[in-house]
Design a protein around this motif. Structure first.
Motif, short mmCIF file in Angstrom:
data_model
loop_
_atom_site.label_atom_id
_atom_site.label_comp_id
_atom_site.label_asym_id
_atom_site.label_seq_id
_atom_site.Cartn_x
_atom_site.Cartn_y
_atom_site.Cartn_z
N GLU A 46 39.42 35.26 -16.33
CA GLU A 46 40.47 34.46 -16.95
C GLU A 46 40.75 33.18 -16.17
O GLU A 46 41.01 32.15 -16.75
N GLY A 89 37.06 29.23 -15.91
CA GLY A 89 36.49 28.91 -17.22
C GLY A 89 34.98 28.92 -17.24
O GLY A 89 34.37 29.23 -18.27
N ARG A 129 33.46 31.93 -18.60
CA ARG A 129 33.62 32.15 -20.05
C ARG A 129 32.80 31.17 -20.89
O ARG A 129 32.75 31.30 -22.11
N SER A 130 32.20 30.19 -20.24
CA SER A 130 31.48 29.16 -20.99
C SER A 130 30.17 29.69 -21.55
O SER A 130 29.67 30.73 -21.12
N ASP A 143 31.09 24.95 -16.42
CA ASP A 143 31.78 24.15 -17.42
C ASP A 143 32.15 22.83 -16.76
O ASP A 143 31.69 22.55 -15.65
#
Length: 162
Positions: free
Chosen positions: A35, A38, A41-42, A64
């Motif tokens: 979380e 980023g 999560r990219s 990212d």
């Protein structure tokens, strides 16, 4: 009638011999890391493993516009030394968000040689001031990565017999 299942931590402990509460802490920390960063999560992902090319060793980079992370996972029952390419520059100081250990890239290409304990994982990011407070929240003890995620079925059976 209804059937009540025991708590999942008790099931994991009985079936696999692992500390369910420790696993819960580990998974909570991994979710928090994902979380907060980023890059994890990219959709940007690339293979980062240079060597050794053994089954059970995985390394990849995610990035990212804010930064990058290098993830290394050793699913093997033996420790090994991994050589990975990162997206960090020469002499970058990296911190493992799971253990708090620090590493330094050696080459301008961002290559890194890192010891990987048996059944372990590392999430490496460039060290910055805010990582220090994050690491103090919930450190994962060395060896805690020996979880069902990293154990092979044959290993689980061996561990239950011993």
């Amino acid at each position: 009638g209804s059937f009540l299942l025991p708590p999942w931590s008790e099931v994991v402990e009985r079936l696999f011999g692992y500390d369910g509460e420790l696993l819960k802490e580990l998974f909570s920390k991994i979710v928090s890391i994902k979380e907060q960063y980023g890059a994890l999560r990219s959709g940007n992902i690339e293979n980062a493993l240079i060597g050794p090319g053994v089954k059970g060793l995985i390394a990849y980079n995610r990035w990212d516009e804010q930064g990058s992370a290098t993830v290394i996972v050793n699913t093997m029952p033996e420790p090994l030394t991994a050589r990975v390419k990162t997206r960090f520059g020469e002499h970058a100081t990296l911190v493992d968000l799971l253990s708090g250990e620090q590493f330094r890239t050696e080459h301008s290409s961002g290559e890194l040689v890192v010891h990987m304990p048996a059944r372990s994982a590392r999430i490496l990011v460039e060290k910055q001031c805010d990582h220090e407070s994050f690491l103090n929240v919930s450190p994962i003890p060395v060896g805690a990565m020996a979880s069902p995620l990293f154990a092979t079925p044959s290993t689980r059976m061996d561990e239950q017999e011993g």
